[in-house]
Design an enzyme around this catalytic site. Structure first.
Site, PDB file in Angstrom:
ATOM      1  N   HIS A  18       0.892  -1.404  -0.002  1.00  0.00           N
ATOM      2  CA  HIS A  18       0.038   0.110   0.018  1.00  0.00           C
ATOM      3  C   HIS A  18       0.908   1.409   0.011  1.00  0.00           C
ATOM      4  CE1 HIS A  18      -3.023  -2.669   2.392  1.00  0.00           C
ATOM      5  NE2 HIS A  18      -3.637  -2.366   1.351  1.00  0.00           N
ATOM      6  N   LYS A  42     -15.731  -7.499   4.361  1.00  0.00           N
ATOM      7  CA  LYS A  42     -14.398  -7.957   5.338  1.00  0.00           C
ATOM      8  C   LYS A  42     -14.731  -7.710   6.808  1.00  0.00           C
ATOM      9  CE  LYS A  42     -11.123  -7.216   1.400  1.00  0.00           C
ATOM     10  NZ  LYS A  42      -9.989  -6.053   1.167  1.00  0.00           N
ATOM     11  N   ARG A  93      -2.271  -4.992  -8.549  1.00  0.00           N
ATOM     12  CA  ARG A  93      -1.463  -6.062  -8.215  1.00  0.00           C
ATOM     13  C   ARG A  93      -1.287  -6.931  -9.507  1.00  0.00           C
ATOM     14  NH1 ARG A  93      -3.022  -7.746  -2.327  1.00  0.00           N
ATOM     15  NH2 ARG A  93      -4.926  -7.359  -3.507  1.00  0.00           N
ATOM     16  N   SER A 130      -2.693  -7.819   2.793  1.00  0.00           N
ATOM     17  CA  SER A 130      -3.098  -7.952   4.178  1.00  0.00           C
ATOM     18  C   SER A 130      -3.842  -9.043   4.773  1.00  0.00           C
ATOM     19  CB  SER A 130      -4.216  -6.631   4.613  1.00  0.00           C
ATOM     20  OG  SER A 130      -3.797  -5.392   4.174  1.00  0.00           O
TER      21      SER A 130
HETATM   22  O1  PNS Z   1      -8.878  -2.460   0.430  1.00  0.00           O
HETATM   23  P1  PNS Z   1     -10.149  -2.812  -0.069  1.00  0.00           P
HETATM   24  O2  PNS Z   1     -10.972  -3.513   0.952  1.00  0.00           O
HETATM   25  O3  PNS Z   1     -10.157  -3.387  -1.381  1.00  0.00           O
HETATM   26  O4  PNS Z   1     -10.994  -1.489  -0.242  1.00  0.00           O
HETATM   27  C1  PNS Z   1     -12.117  -1.429  -0.708  1.00  0.00           C
HETATM   28  C2  PNS Z   1     -12.823  -0.090  -0.346  1.00  0.00           C
HETATM   29  C3  PNS Z   1     -12.792   0.185   1.151  1.00  0.00           C
HETATM   30  C4  PNS Z   1     -12.215   1.031  -0.842  1.00  0.00           C
HETATM   31  C5  PNS Z   1     -14.504  -0.020  -0.708  1.00  0.00           C
HETATM   32  O5  PNS Z   1     -14.943  -0.796   0.096  1.00  0.00           O
HETATM   33  C6  PNS Z   1     -14.988   1.339  -0.131  1.00  0.00           C
HETATM   34  O6  PNS Z   1     -14.975   2.448  -0.744  1.00  0.00           O
HETATM   35  N1  PNS Z   1     -15.777   1.515   0.850  1.00  0.00           N
HETATM   36  C7  PNS Z   1     -16.201   2.751   1.314  1.00  0.00           C
HETATM   37  C8  PNS Z   1     -17.752   2.530   1.191  1.00  0.00           C
HETATM   38  C9  PNS Z   1     -18.091   2.924  -0.322  1.00  0.00           C
HETATM   39  O7  PNS Z   1     -17.963   4.072  -0.844  1.00  0.00           O
HETATM   40  N2  PNS Z   1     -18.837   1.965  -1.010  1.00  0.00           N
HETATM   41  C10 PNS Z   1     -19.065   1.989  -2.270  1.00  0.00           C
HETATM   42  C11 PNS Z   1     -17.975   1.622  -3.181  1.00  0.00           C
HETATM   43  S1  PNS Z   1     -18.559   1.682  -5.224  1.00  0.00           S
END
Ligand code: PNS
Length: 164
Positions: A18, A42, A93, A130
């Site tokens: 990251h 998650k 990745r 992670s």
């Molecule tokens: O590290 P990750 O789990 O792949 O990240 C995913 C994350 C946290 C960026 C995504 O779930 C997110 O943006 N969550 C915030 C809530 C939101 O905006 N949801 C709609 C996504 S289109």
């Protein structure tokens, strides 16, 4: 005008992979916000407050100037709009990341008008995730080269009770 990239993720916890993306973002924007968001898919080991604190201290450990870590309380689209972000930056990745990232990028653009820019991370950190780092920490594996020292210490402490 100051340019700002938002690097969103669950960061449970932040890894050197990251931080490589954050470091690369600083080559084309002035400031980066590491946006610690909730991913409903998650279950997290660390609380949002802990993940923000670890991300901030990790950026400092690596000497990354112009970086702050903040929680995202709600939609990422609302966060980037409120912050006047220039762009969202995410690391890829490999092809496995692509479909979900494509959908999120399109939905975030639909909601906020802000573009998502993808960067290819360091090949040497391609294997760092992670979820696997947590699994390795749980079984007492060596974490050097995968996470910053502050995160390694936090992971060891988190699983210490379980192994003793
Ligand atoms: O590290 P990750 O789990 O792949 O990240 C995913 C994350 C946290 C960026 C995504 O779930 C997110 O943006 N969550 C915030 C809530 C939101 O905006 N949801 C709609 C996504 S289109």
């Amino acid at each position: 005008m100051t340019t700002l990239a938002v690097c969103p993720g669950s960061y449970d916890p932040i890894t050197l992979g990251h931080l490589d993306v954050v470091r690369r973002s600083l080559t084309f924007v002035d400031e980066v916000v590491i946006a610690v968001a909730h991913n409903p898919a998650k279950r997290s080991l660390f609380s949002v407050e802990e993940r923000v604190d670890l991300a901030q201290r990790a950026a400092e450990e690596l000497g990354l100037a112009g970086v702050t870590a903040e929680p995202v309380d709600g939609l990422l689209a609302d966060f980037v709009r409120a912050r006047g972000a220039t762009m969202i930056v995410k690391g890829l990745r490999g092809s496995g990341d692509f479909e979900a990232e494509r959908t999120m990028a399109l939905l975030n653009r639909h909601m906020s008008g802000v573009e998502t820019v993808f960067v290819m991370g360091d090949q040497g950190l391609n294997h760092v995730a992670s979820s696997y780092v947590k699994e390795m920490a749980e079984f007492g594996a060596q974490l050097t080269g995968l996470v910053p020292e502050v995160v390694r210490t936090a992971l060891v402490a988190a699983y210490e009770g379980e192994r003793t």
